[in-house]
Design an enzyme around this catalytic site. Sequence first.
Site, mmCIF file in Angstrom:
data_model
loop_
_atom_site.group_PDB
_atom_site.id
_atom_site.type_symbol
_atom_site.label_atom_id
_atom_site.label_comp_id
_atom_site.label_asym_id
_atom_site.label_seq_id
_atom_site.Cartn_x
_atom_site.Cartn_y
_atom_site.Cartn_z
ATOM 1 N N SER A 83 -22.854 30.693 63.531
ATOM 2 C CA SER A 83 -21.569 29.861 63.931
ATOM 3 C C SER A 83 -20.907 30.574 65.054
ATOM 4 O O SER A 83 -21.225 31.529 65.437
ATOM 5 C CB SER A 83 -20.474 30.074 62.512
ATOM 6 O OG SER A 83 -20.357 31.426 62.229
ATOM 7 N N LYS A 84 -19.503 30.089 65.165
ATOM 8 C CA LYS A 84 -18.798 30.638 66.435
ATOM 9 C C LYS A 84 -18.615 32.235 66.234
ATOM 10 O O LYS A 84 -18.732 32.932 67.256
ATOM 11 C CB LYS A 84 -17.571 30.014 66.650
ATOM 12 C CG LYS A 84 -17.484 28.600 67.313
ATOM 13 C CD LYS A 84 -16.352 28.055 67.859
ATOM 14 C CE LYS A 84 -16.459 26.880 68.625
ATOM 15 N NZ LYS A 84 -15.392 26.562 69.297
ATOM 16 N N ARG A 85 -18.535 32.744 65.040
ATOM 17 C CA ARG A 85 -18.289 34.103 64.948
ATOM 18 C C ARG A 85 -19.271 35.053 65.277
ATOM 19 O O ARG A 85 -19.094 36.011 65.690
ATOM 20 C CB ARG A 85 -17.795 34.426 63.605
ATOM 21 C CG ARG A 85 -18.749 34.173 62.382
ATOM 22 C CD ARG A 85 -17.973 34.339 60.928
ATOM 23 N NE ARG A 85 -19.209 34.190 59.902
ATOM 24 C CZ ARG A 85 -19.965 35.038 59.575
ATOM 25 N NH1 ARG A 85 -19.905 36.249 59.958
ATOM 26 N NH2 ARG A 85 -20.809 34.926 58.347
ATOM 27 N N HIS A 86 -20.763 34.167 65.271
ATOM 28 C CA HIS A 86 -21.953 34.848 65.415
ATOM 29 C C HIS A 86 -22.145 34.867 67.174
ATOM 30 O O HIS A 86 -22.925 35.738 67.544
ATOM 31 C CB HIS A 86 -23.108 34.277 64.749
ATOM 32 C CG HIS A 86 -23.014 34.541 63.291
ATOM 33 N ND1 HIS A 86 -22.758 33.329 62.411
ATOM 34 C CD2 HIS A 86 -23.084 35.638 62.348
ATOM 35 C CE1 HIS A 86 -22.750 33.885 61.080
ATOM 36 N NE2 HIS A 86 -22.918 35.029 61.112
#
Length: 472
Positions: A243-246
């Site tokens: 995801s974007k946080r990764h």
Amino acid sequence: MTVVTRFAPSPTGFLHIGGARTALFSYLYAKRHGGKFLLRIEDTDRERSTQAAVDAIFEGMAWLGLHADAEPVYQTQRFDRYKAVIAQMLEAGTAYYCYCTKEELEQMRNEQMARKEKPRYDGRWRPEPGKQLPPVPAGVQPVVRFRNPAHGKVVIRDLIKGEIVFDNAELDDLIIARADGTPTYNFCVVVDDMDMGITHVIRGDDHVNNTPRQINIFRALGATPPQYAHVSMILGADGAKLSKRHGALGVMEYRAMGFLPEAMLNYLVRLGWSHGDQELFTRQEMIEKFDLDHVSASPARFDMEKAYWVNHQYLKTAPLHAVVPEFDWHLRRLGLDPAQGPAIEDVIRAQRERCRTLLEMAEKSRFFYAELSGYDEKDAAKHLTAESADLLEALVGILAALPAWTATSLHAAITGFAESRGLGLGKVAQPIRVAVAGMAVSPPIDQTLFLLGRERTLARLAAAVRYVRGQS
């Protein structure tokens, strides 16, 4: 046989990390075998496809240096070809018209689910010897369905996953043209791959279930299917879906974060592929060593810290001609004019060991290209004191009198001054840093002052003295 691979994105968004890795693997495989790497824009989804997304794909590919060996193919420019092939299949009996309404299909699905069966088209309009077809309903525009083989198996000898077997009985007759005549994804892909001479399809494993359908269409058209290699998905460092946080960002966002394109390629190639214990590869080494035998069938994990590490290694060692345009881009993005300061090459040499990204380098080099807007509050409180103001004031006279403004003469002058006062170099260098850079972090002080130049250095030292006096 000349190896021909392709990257075939749908222009419904930016070029993301998974797509960039697929493009890279396809590019490297073609180059390793002296073949061709082609680009196809799969833009038949007119509602979701945008020109902005097409531009974003081109921009990302260009930044990464993944250049196709021919002009890109657009599916929307090939509708006449698709219609001709569908007409050919209808005539050959490998496709047929289906007049089912949406209501009929929904009823069919509900009844199958009630019987705990897998929902699928029941073949009611499929022509069979001796079969009586329903009367053609008035006012219904038919779809065209592919006549999938009813028996036998499809064996995929996947170059990454190994042998995968599908029963034809599990594959229903998929729609290859909608009621309005527009062709569908699985059909277009086959015609495109056939016409483009694609020999190897390297793509994400979310396409595995499409592959047996596509192979059957190839065979119905009398064509040899390409070889397939399905690349596993990319997970976050914690094993969860990326995801974007990764780090599931658009490729150009990594440029904005300060990554070099070659570093990005190096990190991407190691997401699922290995060559012994080697971590860092030049582009030529990637081409020479990449193979599908060493692409893992297990999901890769995206580790942002590792990506930063790879980027730092490149920043430290990359040829200046590869770094200069990217650093220039970052300076301008911060509103800085590279002409209003030292040569970019000299600043890169001074900063490359201490910065993980070009963005960090640009931000820490701002003071070379623009006047100071103030001092870091914490650093000023620690280093711009009444005592240091006296030192800076004395230094202004010493440095102003230097006959030559060189790193060597500056080093000698500052160390000599510190020794004459019985101070360690840090006691003198840190106040100078805050005075000229606005913060207590910079390249070695002699390099910093040399790059900043005599006029700016003396003016900023004097301004710092006035600042301290004004504070007190």
